[in-house]
Design a protein around this motif. Sequence first.
Motif, PDB file in Angstrom:
ATOM      1  N   LEU A 258     -18.272   6.863  10.535  1.00 18.93           N
ATOM      2  CA  LEU A 258     -16.889   6.763  10.995  1.00 18.93           C
ATOM      3  C   LEU A 258     -16.217   5.491  10.503  1.00 18.93           C
ATOM      4  N   CYS A 259     -16.954   4.379  10.398  1.00 19.87           N
ATOM      5  CA  CYS A 259     -16.373   3.148   9.859  1.00 19.87           C
ATOM      6  C   CYS A 259     -15.939   3.343   8.406  1.00 19.87           C
ATOM      7  N   VAL A 260     -16.803   3.942   7.598  1.00 18.55           N
ATOM      8  CA  VAL A 260     -16.472   4.194   6.189  1.00 18.55           C
ATOM      9  C   VAL A 260     -15.280   5.140   6.082  1.00 18.55           C
ATOM     10  N   VAL A 261     -15.266   6.158   6.937  1.00 21.50           N
ATOM     11  CA  VAL A 261     -14.188   7.140   6.931  1.00 21.50           C
ATOM     12  C   VAL A 261     -12.840   6.475   7.239  1.00 21.50           C
ATOM     13  N   TRP A 262     -12.815   5.594   8.242  1.00 16.30           N
ATOM     14  CA  TRP A 262     -11.551   4.926   8.596  1.00 16.30           C
ATOM     15  C   TRP A 262     -11.072   4.015   7.467  1.00 16.30           C
ATOM     16  N   VAL A 263     -11.969   3.278   6.843  1.00 16.32           N
ATOM     17  CA  VAL A 263     -11.569   2.398   5.732  1.00 16.32           C
ATOM     18  C   VAL A 263     -10.932   3.215   4.614  1.00 16.32           C
ATOM     19  N   LEU A 264     -11.589   4.280   4.204  1.00 14.04           N
ATOM     20  CA  LEU A 264     -11.093   5.099   3.096  1.00 14.04           C
ATOM     21  C   LEU A 264      -9.801   5.811   3.453  1.00 14.04           C
ATOM     22  N   ASN A 265      -9.742   6.393   4.656  1.00 18.56           N
ATOM     23  CA  ASN A 265      -8.559   7.168   5.008  1.00 18.56           C
ATOM     24  C   ASN A 265      -7.335   6.289   5.168  1.00 18.56           C
ATOM     25  N   TRP A 266      -7.546   5.049   5.630  1.00 20.94           N
ATOM     26  CA  TRP A 266      -6.385   4.158   5.799  1.00 20.94           C
ATOM     27  C   TRP A 266      -5.836   3.665   4.470  1.00 20.94           C
ATOM     28  N   MET A 267      -6.568   3.834   3.391  1.00 24.68           N
ATOM     29  CA  MET A 267      -5.971   3.590   2.079  1.00 24.68           C
ATOM     30  C   MET A 267      -4.850   4.601   1.847  1.00 24.68           C
ATOM     31  N   GLY A 268      -5.081   5.832   2.310  1.00 28.60           N
ATOM     32  CA  GLY A 268      -4.039   6.856   2.214  1.00 28.60           C
ATOM     33  C   GLY A 268      -2.932   6.631   3.220  1.00 28.60           C
ATOM     34  N   ILE A 269      -3.273   6.246   4.446  1.00 27.12           N
ATOM     35  CA  ILE A 269      -2.267   5.969   5.474  1.00 27.12           C
ATOM     36  C   ILE A 269      -1.337   4.853   5.010  1.00 27.12           C
ATOM     37  N   GLN A 270      -1.935   3.775   4.479  1.00 30.25           N
ATOM     38  CA  GLN A 270      -1.151   2.628   4.024  1.00 30.25           C
ATOM     39  C   GLN A 270      -0.161   3.039   2.946  1.00 30.25           C
ATOM     40  N   THR A 271      -0.576   3.946   2.080  1.00 31.43           N
ATOM     41  CA  THR A 271       0.263   4.339   0.950  1.00 31.43           C
ATOM     42  C   THR A 271       1.318   5.371   1.343  1.00 31.43           C
ATOM     43  N   PHE A 272       0.894   6.458   1.977  1.00 28.74           N
ATOM     44  CA  PHE A 272       1.814   7.565   2.228  1.00 28.74           C
ATOM     45  C   PHE A 272       2.589   7.451   3.540  1.00 28.74           C
ATOM     46  N   SER A 273       2.105   6.652   4.480  1.00 27.44           N
ATOM     47  CA  SER A 273       2.817   6.502   5.751  1.00 27.44           C
ATOM     48  C   SER A 273       3.511   5.149   5.830  1.00 27.44           C
ATOM     49  N   VAL A 274       2.736   4.051   5.757  1.00 28.93           N
ATOM     50  CA  VAL A 274       3.318   2.707   5.878  1.00 28.93           C
ATOM     51  C   VAL A 274       4.245   2.409   4.704  1.00 28.93           C
ATOM     52  N   LEU A 275       3.797   2.711   3.484  1.00 26.97           N
ATOM     53  CA  LEU A 275       4.595   2.448   2.276  1.00 26.97           C
ATOM     54  C   LEU A 275       5.224   3.732   1.737  1.00 26.97           C
ATOM     55  N   GLY A 276       5.475   4.684   2.618  1.00 25.84           N
ATOM     56  CA  GLY A 276       5.971   5.985   2.203  1.00 25.84           C
ATOM     57  C   GLY A 276       7.269   5.930   1.430  1.00 25.84           C
ATOM     58  N   THR A 277       8.210   5.079   1.877  1.00 28.12           N
ATOM     59  CA  THR A 277       9.505   4.997   1.180  1.00 28.12           C
ATOM     60  C   THR A 277       9.324   4.478  -0.248  1.00 28.12           C
ATOM     61  N   THR A 278       8.407   3.521  -0.430  1.00 30.82           N
ATOM     62  CA  THR A 278       8.166   2.973  -1.771  1.00 30.82           C
ATOM     63  C   THR A 278       7.623   4.049  -2.703  1.00 30.82           C
ATOM     64  N   VAL A 279       6.667   4.823  -2.227  1.00 34.77           N
ATOM     65  CA  VAL A 279       6.083   5.883  -3.044  1.00 34.77           C
ATOM     66  C   VAL A 279       7.124   6.935  -3.392  1.00 34.77           C
ATOM     67  N   LEU A 280       7.940   7.317  -2.413  1.00 31.99           N
ATOM     68  CA  LEU A 280       8.935   8.358  -2.646  1.00 31.99           C
ATOM     69  C   LEU A 280      10.033   7.881  -3.600  1.00 31.99           C
ATOM     70  N   GLU A 281      10.466   6.634  -3.422  1.00 26.59           N
ATOM     71  CA  GLU A 281      11.561   6.128  -4.264  1.00 26.59           C
ATOM     72  C   GLU A 281      11.081   5.777  -5.669  1.00 26.59           C
ATOM     73  N   SER A 282      10.005   4.974  -5.750  1.00 23.65           N
ATOM     74  CA  SER A 282       9.533   4.509  -7.059  1.00 23.65           C
ATOM     75  C   SER A 282       8.655   5.531  -7.762  1.00 23.65           C
ATOM     76  N   GLY A 283       7.856   6.265  -6.996  1.00 19.80           N
ATOM     77  CA  GLY A 283       6.925   7.202  -7.601  1.00 19.80           C
ATOM     78  C   GLY A 283       7.531   8.554  -7.923  1.00 19.80           C
ATOM     79  N   LYS A 284       8.501   9.002  -7.071  1.00 18.44           N
ATOM     80  CA  LYS A 284       9.072  10.331  -7.269  1.00 18.44           C
ATOM     81  C   LYS A 284      10.578  10.304  -7.500  1.00 18.44           C
ATOM     82  N   GLY A 285      11.167   9.115  -7.531  1.00 17.44           N
ATOM     83  CA  GLY A 285      12.591   9.009  -7.836  1.00 17.44           C
ATOM     84  C   GLY A 285      13.504   9.547  -6.757  1.00 17.44           C
ATOM     85  N   VAL A 286      13.048   9.581  -5.506  1.00 18.35           N
ATOM     86  CA  VAL A 286      13.871  10.062  -4.401  1.00 18.35           C
ATOM     87  C   VAL A 286      14.861   8.968  -3.993  1.00 18.35           C
TER      88      VAL A 286
END
Length: 455
Positions: A258-286
Amino acid sequence: MANQSYAFRKISLKETRIVTLIAFLAWVIAVYDYILFGTLLPRIEESFGWDNSQALFVSTLVSVGVFLVIILFGPLIDRLGRRKGMMASVGGSAAAGGASALAVGGASLVGIRALSGVALAEQSVNATYLNEVYALSEDKKVKKNQGLIYAFVQTGWPVGALLAAGFVTLVTMWFGPDSWRVAFLISIIPAAVVFGLILVFLKETTQFVAMKQMKALQKAGDLAGAQKISAETGLKLSTQAPLRQIFNSVHRRNTIVLCVVWVLNWMGIQTFSVLGTTVLESGKGVEASSALLMIIVANVVGALGYITHGWLGDKLGRKNVIVGGWIIAGIAFTTMMLGPSTPGFVLPMYMIGLFFLLGPYAAIMYFQAECFQPECRGTGSAFIVSMSQPGAVVGGFILTALVTANFGLTNATIVIAVGGILLSGLIMMLARPVKTSGDDLAEEQPVVTESPAIP
């Protein structure tokens, strides 16, 4: 002492509802305080004259502080109790908010905001407390749908996030853009109200009361009395500290997985949830306005995801739901990043991805509470949750490094964020399945109306 029963009392439906509502409000307040800092960071940056790199550095140091505080807070849940743990968490939210308004620079802000780790640990307190309450509920529907009911409590995350965003908007309108100190000061009020509700309405769980009595007898040398409690309640006698217990032969496998799972999954949380606007604007041109709307809708989707995965976890098994959800999320985000940049394509894929990324957290929080014995349940859950911060920090650093090295935001996102999500789902398959928390415990034990006092 020979005629005294140490069996657990049943929890009435009314008490179950009150406990659930207060736990939900406590989690809303905790998330509200946690998100408030991120929402106000641009205003704090302007006030102290920082550039973007300084602000990000301070934010990273805060994450490190939060990580340390959560680890230290976990054993307190098992030492002081679930009720006091919830009081400390909500009280910590109020203290962090009030003290943040007095920050004079980066160092003081890092020290103060690290305290918000106590608030973020509230979900561990909730999972521990509610797991023990629901297991003894006299209502069979509650006991059969524990995951679903807990999922409604977990929706406090999107509710708290939306409240924080709306509150900052109102404060800025009324007091001006430099009013971040006012926003932090006002945040004390709702935390104080919820603290009062906990103080008045919540009781300690009977499992913890019995465990505390058993330890007192054991410490006093009355091993026969301690063994009597152990025999009647199913609690285990142990001389190990909770932090050592979660790595013993019984718990080690699930703790590590579970510790390994949380570390890995929060890499996705940090990107798509916390930094979601950055990914959408810079990555997809929204466009920025559309990206902001997507984030608001994302919180609503997240709430629906929690409820759905909580319900499915009761039916199909929490481990299966977690694994399936994160694999689907990884596929959806990969499709989004590689597909066309039109809003009609990006929005549905982003919503699907978040639904299956965030939703399983309702199941995993309850699953990990079920993984541990009552003696170390709070410590185990909090320790695992603390792994979210290294995941966020490491994921953010690697993502930034790849983008700086001209790897491209889209490619970097797929490697770090999507890769982390998919790996977390696959590694979760290694977790040892656990029996649903104490469904038959209350029925097999003779019922007492009050928790026993120490003889």
